[in-house]
Structure formats: C-alpha cells, structure tokens
Scaffold this motif. Sequence first.
Motif: not given
Length: 442
Positions: A371-388
């Motif tokens: 859904c990309g919500k984690c990407v939108s929420a990241c204040c550092m401009g990262l891709e949290p789903y990918l890091l996970k």
Amino acid sequence: MLRTFPKGGVHPQENKISKGNPIERIELPKQVMIPIAQHIGAPAEPVVAKGDTVKVGQLIAKSTGFVSANIHSSVSGTVAKIEKTIDTSGYKNTCIFINVEGDEWLETIDRTPDLKTEITMSAEEIRAKIAECGIVGTGGATFPAHVKLSVPQGKKCEHLIINGVECEPYLTADHRLMLEHTEEIMVGCKIIQKATGAEKIIIGIENNKPDAIAKMTEAAKKYGITVMPLKVKYPQGGEKQLIKATVNREIPAPPALPIDVGCVVQNVGSTFAIYEAVQKNKPLFERVVTVTGKSVKSPKNILARVGTPLSHLIAAVGGLPEDTGKVVNGGPMMGKAVKSLEVPVTKGTSGVLMFKQSESVRMEENACIRCGKCVSACCMGLEPYLLKNLAKIRDFDALKEERVLDCIECGSCSFTCPAGIPITDYIRYGKATVTKILRSKK
C-alpha cells in the motif's frame, strides 16, 4: 502558518494525561542500582568498592574516554555490591548497588532555589564542568553533552536549537520543566551558547503546549532567545526533523552531523541539567520521569533519582493497574517493554508507561499489500517495506546500500502498517547487524 518538517510523519493520539500535574518528589527507595553505562560510548569505570560510604552527588564511576560520561551517586549510604543485573535494555550490565541511609548531599552542591544568571566560566571551563557532572542527552539518545558542545575546528555553530517538542505520546516531563523551570532553562541556553559560540538560539515547542509557549516566550524576551511554535507532528523531536522545521536545513547522509549544517541541538531537560551543573555544581543524578497510563490511578511527573527501581515509581502513582499488559520504558513509539519492574531509572528514562492488556496485544501479522503507507510515513525518505524484507532474508550488504543506517527507529512505519507487520523491529535488527559488521572491519 506553523512550521514543521515536510517529509513523512504521523499523528498518534497524544494521551498527555499528566500534563497538568506538577513535578513531584517522592520518598527514596531502600536501595538503588546505578548502571555504569547510561550513555552512548564507553562505559564508566567504578571508583568505589563494596562497603564504601557515599554521599549524594559523589563520583562513583569515572568516564573512560572522550565519548563517555561520569556516573554519580544519587543517594547517600553504603555500597552493597557491584555486579551485573538486567537493566532497561533487557540485557545484563554492571550496576553499583547502594543501600540508602539518609539523604546527605555533597557540600559543594548549591541546593538553594536562587536563580543564578551570571555566567562566569569560559567556554572551555563550561565544557569541562559539563563533563565532570556527567551530563548526557536526556531525550533518550544519552549522547555525552560535552562532546556535542565541542565544536570541531573549521566548523561554526550558527544556530543553537533547543528541543522542547516532546512529540512522543503520553510524555509530559519536558512540558512540566518548561513551565516550572523556565528561567533556569533560559540561563542554560545562554551557557550552551557561550560554550558553542552559537549566533542564535531557537526553542522549538509544538503547538499542543500553549501554556509552555506563552511562558517561555515571555521569559525569552530578556535573553534574546526566539521561541518558535511548531505544528504537531511525530517525530518532530528528531534532530534532523527539528533542524528542518526550525531553520530549513537538511543534514546530509551519515556520518554527517548537525554541526555540518551549522546547528547544535539540545533537549530542554539536558539544558536544565547543564544549568544545574554549571551554576549549581550539581551532577546529573536525578531527572523528571512521566509515570502514566490510561488505567493508572494517579499519573505523575516524578523527579526521580537515578537507580530507583521502576516498581518504586509505579507504587507512587497508585500501583500497577490490574489490567496492565505491558510496561514500557520511554514513550510508546520508541520506548521498549521491560522484562522486570526492578530495572532502574537511568539518565535517559523519560517515562514509565503502563498499557492495558487490550492495548498491549499486537494485531495478527498479515501479508504486505504494497500500500505504500510506510513509505509515506517515513521522515527519512526510506522504503521501510524493502528494508524489512532485506533484514528478513539477512541481506546486510543490500541493507547498507538502501541506507538502513539513516533510519532513526521512530516507529512511524509500524504505526501506519495496516497489515500489522512490526517493520521497525525488522529494521532495528538489520541496522544493528550492519553497524556491528562495519565496526568489525575497522
């Protein structure tokens, strides 16, 4: 229009239950356990032994390097033992156990309530006094303050930014400090300005603290300090986010620091501790801790001595509620659940939160729906789903390339994930492992 940082961020429910409750002192516990590592950097080395008698404020463990911090006794009494025990990290670390016998302070500490505004020390003397008194960042990072205030040769501090944001839900310790120790914080700002050579001082406070904004603004007028109200958004208390919100500067990727963009950031709690160290010769052995929860009988902001068991603080607010499912050290977004209520308060303990059982159970983890919500929420401009995903398959080289070390572990990605995936936990594991690998190569 109120300023904030532009990238990412979330809006968790504030739950500032204890914001109207003044700071309180409580009875001392029968015994304290004081960790020798309450800071980023090398642990301190004990300078006392079993059977020694100590006073409040006495040095009991000496720093072992530049990035380290002195540890002082928070009570008077007899050293019972020095051994490893589980602390708030969840791991066994060396602690100095002291049986409390009265409350006798070192005579060198000025205990009068008088405000001391005249700053007589030089910049070098200020930094030395801060190091001597073991001052660290009280916002949670616990970075030794004397290190942060030592501006490297060739660098210049243009902006001293004081963090009065306290964006974590539930926590109100800094809010109460700003209301009850306004003038001391102002003098603390001027002390730090002298130590760093800062040209301007800005105090950032989120707009959900109108009383603190009003009082700090009025007091700031005679000190030449700017108080800047900020839009409420988590995690605005992060250094990079606060710098962007207040002076619109961006810190490059690690290992770049705030000073690389002409800024030094200090928490209001650290600023107050610096005032007490320089003007009152008082080491950092006590701090304000918010002890709260929706079922807590009497939530409080307690001036707690370092080494006090969390169980002692919980007893002071009416005891552990029957419906408690989890006790967290710190805030709900970045804090960590504790294994035992007998772990001690440290210099970095900002809160003790008791969550109801219904709030403590994680939702069942489901498949990521991209859904990309984690990407939108990241204040550092990262891709949290990918890091996970990379952390899950242990691809640490790829994790490094995808900037896992930029993550500030704010928890915004987990907070927004509709699938209930503990993204931050995976990333924290990956980040810690990458850091360990890099250190082993040096």
